[in-house]
Design an enzyme around this catalytic site. Structure first.
Site, PDB file in Angstrom:
ATOM      1  N   GLU A 112      -1.834  19.515   7.309  1.00  0.00           N
ATOM      2  CA  GLU A 112      -0.426  17.571   6.602  1.00  0.00           C
ATOM      3  C   GLU A 112      -1.267  17.396   7.218  1.00  0.00           C
ATOM      4  OE1 GLU A 112      -0.379  16.903   3.456  1.00  0.00           O
ATOM      5  OE2 GLU A 112       0.970  17.937   3.251  1.00  0.00           O
ATOM      6  N   ASP A 160      -6.341  15.793   7.865  1.00  0.00           N
ATOM      7  CA  ASP A 160      -7.462  15.000   7.180  1.00  0.00           C
ATOM      8  C   ASP A 160      -8.858  14.141   8.157  1.00  0.00           C
ATOM      9  OD1 ASP A 160      -5.853  13.825   5.858  1.00  0.00           O
ATOM     10  OD2 ASP A 160      -7.071  13.082   4.225  1.00  0.00           O
ATOM     11  N   GLY A 203       5.199   8.211  -6.652  1.00  0.00           N
ATOM     12  CA  GLY A 203       5.193   8.497  -5.770  1.00  0.00           C
ATOM     13  C   GLY A 203       6.211   9.600  -5.425  1.00  0.00           C
ATOM     14  N   SER A 221      -0.447  12.734  -5.302  1.00  0.00           N
ATOM     15  CA  SER A 221      -1.775  12.033  -5.076  1.00  0.00           C
ATOM     16  C   SER A 221      -2.839  11.734  -6.201  1.00  0.00           C
ATOM     17  CB  SER A 221      -2.668  12.836  -4.231  1.00  0.00           C
ATOM     18  OG  SER A 221      -4.453  12.176  -3.765  1.00  0.00           O
ATOM     19  N   GLU A 254      -9.872   3.801  -1.958  1.00  0.00           N
ATOM     20  CA  GLU A 254      -8.773   3.539  -1.325  1.00  0.00           C
ATOM     21  C   GLU A 254      -8.474   2.844  -0.124  1.00  0.00           C
ATOM     22  OE1 GLU A 254      -4.370   6.289  -1.296  1.00  0.00           O
ATOM     23  OE2 GLU A 254      -6.205   6.945  -2.647  1.00  0.00           O
ATOM     24  N   ASP A 267      -7.122  14.696  -0.361  1.00  0.00           N
ATOM     25  CA  ASP A 267      -6.475  13.661  -1.820  1.00  0.00           C
ATOM     26  C   ASP A 267      -7.874  14.150  -2.872  1.00  0.00           C
ATOM     27  OD1 ASP A 267      -4.342  14.198  -0.343  1.00  0.00           O
ATOM     28  OD2 ASP A 267      -3.880  11.762  -0.583  1.00  0.00           O
TER      29      ASP A 267
END
Length: 362
Positions: free
Chosen positions: A27, A30, A112, A116, A150, A162
């Site tokens: 986590e 990336d 939420g 992803s 994004e 993601d």
């Protein structure tokens, strides 16, 4: 909520989909050029395309029961349309002519929760455009374009995980991903295990969270250490000279990369679970992206004997937790944790019993 038959004047001319993702380990690594182990969710987002008869783009989300419309050279209004517009504009920058379209979106991904949904929407949109316009884009190219959509149009300075997971992962294997090289390989889950995902009941909005702040802190830490990114730090002691909070942020990234690489080796399911527990502690204490609801939920999950390890998944600040469970017992563990959390005033709910759950349809 309108159906596709009600929305299109005829039938849709292209239809594609993409899954959400759950990250088992890795986590916030990336955007630091690091390593991660996501797995696709059974839930997915579907996108259908059809011709527009008035020269404008018309977008409809059946999930939100919202629509937006914009002219070919105008911006989409804020909301889900910005993600789709980003995909269109980035294709246009590549010289692709995208005609005005009617676009229908349906998703059974919980919004939420950290699964992803935005990447699933971007990848599903690009897959549908790829089919409609016969662009011959491969999975990595689709992920790269989706990431830029994004960043440039939704304002989230996200990494590539993601979108790569939505484009390349499946719900039966872990996807090992090297964010620098974009090398990938599918790996089996630890023997006799399955994945459980539980929503904490606390929604998070990634663009409004401290995600961009954390990314900037990591870039500053890498600069102070004289490396291109924190992925290049291999000795944990090197980060201890950094000032706080850069020291803690870097320590999380370095140890998280180590956990992913260990998890890719021949380790027991029990050890994999321990790595997940260590990851949550690091995200809570060093990276400071957990909240009380996520900590309480992971504790409740670990209290069940079938749970080998549990951690928050996604960027944090709300959303869901993921647990590695003994095979066949994920649903029991999920119900146990939900009852314990909700008895104390929480609002948790099980999202994924195991990843082999049947996919939703429109």
């Amino acid at each position: 909520m309108r159906s596709p038959a009600e929305y299109f004047t005829g039938t849709a001319t292209a239809h594609s989909w993409a899954p959400g993702r759950v990250n088992l380990l890795g986590e916030h690594t990336d955007y630091n050029d690091g390593f991660m182990l996501p797995i696709a969710t059974p839930q997915r987002t579907d996108v259908m395309l059809g011709p527009s008869d008035d020269g404008r783009f018309h977008l409809y989300s059946a999930t939100l029961d919202e629509r937006c419309d914009f002219a070919p050279h105008d911006r989409a209004p804020p909301g889900f349309g910005r993600y789709i517009e980003g995909c269109i504009r980035l294709l246009e920058q590549r010289g692709v002519t995208v005609p005005p379209l009617r676009i229908y979106v349906h998703s059974n991904l919980a919004l939420g929760t950290g699964l992803s949904s935005s990447a699933a929407l971007e990848v599903a949109t690009l897959r549908a455009l790829n089919e409609l316009l016969k662009l011959n884009l491969d999975g990595v190219s689709i992920a790269r374009i989706a990431q830029q959509a994004e960043i440039q149009y939704a304002g989230v300075n996200c990494g590539i995980m993601d979108q790569m997971a939505a484009s390349l992962a499946d719900s039966e294997h872990m996807l090992f991903l090297d964010a620098r090289s974009l090398d990938t390989r599918l790996l089996p889950l630890p023997a006799n295990t399955e994945v459980l995902v539980v929503d904490s009941g606390v929604a998070r909005t990634l663009a409004a969270s401290k995600y961009n702040e954390r990314r900037a802190e990591c870039e500053q830490a890498a600069h102070m250490l004289g490396v291109p990114s924190l992925r290049d730090v291999t000795r944990l002691e090197d980060v201890e000279a950094l000032p706080s909070p850069l020291r803690e942020r870097a320590r999380h990234v370095v140890t998280e990369n180590m956990r992913v690489m260990e998890a890719c080796g021949e380790i027991s399911a029990g050890r994999f679970g321990q790595l997940m527990n260590e990851s949550h502690a690091s995200l809570r204490d060093d990276y400071e992206v957990s909240i009380a609801a996520l900590d309480t939920l992971t504790e409740a999950l670990r209290a069940h004997p079938a749970v080998l390890g549990a951690r928050l998944t996604g960027a944090g600040f709300g959303g869901a937790c993921v647990a590695l469970c003994r095979h066949g017992l994920a649903d029991d563990a999920g119900q146990f944790a939900v009852q314990r959390v909700n008895a104390a005033g929480g609002s948790a709910s099980v999202l994924i019993p195991p990843p082999r759950t049947k996919r939703g349809t429109i």
